[in-house]
Design a protein around this motif. Structure first.
Motif, short mmCIF file in Angstrom:
data_model
loop_
_atom_site.label_atom_id
_atom_site.label_comp_id
_atom_site.label_asym_id
_atom_site.label_seq_id
_atom_site.Cartn_x
_atom_site.Cartn_y
_atom_site.Cartn_z
N LEU A 1 -45.30 15.19 -34.04
CA LEU A 1 -44.54 16.20 -34.76
C LEU A 1 -43.74 15.61 -35.92
CD1 LEU A 1 -43.16 18.45 -31.90
CD2 LEU A 1 -44.88 19.00 -33.57
N PRO B 1 -44.71 13.55 -38.42
CA PRO B 1 -45.35 13.74 -39.73
C PRO B 1 -45.28 15.18 -40.24
CG PRO B 1 -46.76 12.43 -38.31
CD PRO B 1 -45.63 12.93 -37.46
N LEU B 2 -45.35 16.13 -39.34
CA LEU B 2 -45.25 17.53 -39.74
C LEU B 2 -43.88 17.83 -40.33
CD1 LEU B 2 -46.54 20.38 -39.69
CD2 LEU B 2 -45.45 20.69 -37.47
N PHE B 3 -42.82 17.35 -39.68
CA PHE B 3 -41.48 17.55 -40.21
C PHE B 3 -41.28 16.84 -41.54
CE2 PHE B 3 -40.17 18.20 -35.61
CZ PHE B 3 -40.14 19.58 -35.74
N ILE C 1 -43.63 16.14 -43.84
CA ILE C 1 -44.40 16.83 -44.88
C ILE C 1 -43.73 18.15 -45.26
CG2 ILE C 1 -46.58 18.01 -45.33
CD1 ILE C 1 -47.92 15.77 -43.70
N ILE C 2 -43.33 18.93 -44.28
CA ILE C 2 -42.68 20.22 -44.58
C ILE C 2 -41.32 19.99 -45.23
CG2 ILE C 2 -41.66 22.27 -43.52
CD1 ILE C 2 -44.05 22.35 -41.66
#
Length: 68
Positions: free
Chosen positions: A1, A3-5, A7-8
């Protein structure tokens, strides 16, 4: 999670910085109504205010509008 945080979060920060750039440097936006109520009339043809232009050399542009 993580990398998702990342990028966003970077996308949100980039969008916020771009909106701040538009609000501060765009000639369509006037923050000071008393000293410069129409900032688009003060722009010279050699001023680049677009974020990205492909094949335009702004130093060679000539004025094609009347003075008011």
């Amino acid at each position: 999670l993580i990398p998702l945080f990342v990028i966003i979060g970077s996308g949100g920060i980039g969008a916020g910085l771009y909106l701040m750039r538009l609000a501060m440097f765009n000639p369509d936006v006037s923050w000071d109504k008393k000293n410069n109520p129409e900032p688009w009339n003060k722009m010279s043809p050699s001023d680049q205010y677009k974020f990205y232009s492909v094949n335009v050399d702004y130093s060679k542009l000539k004025k094609d509008r009347p003075d008011f």
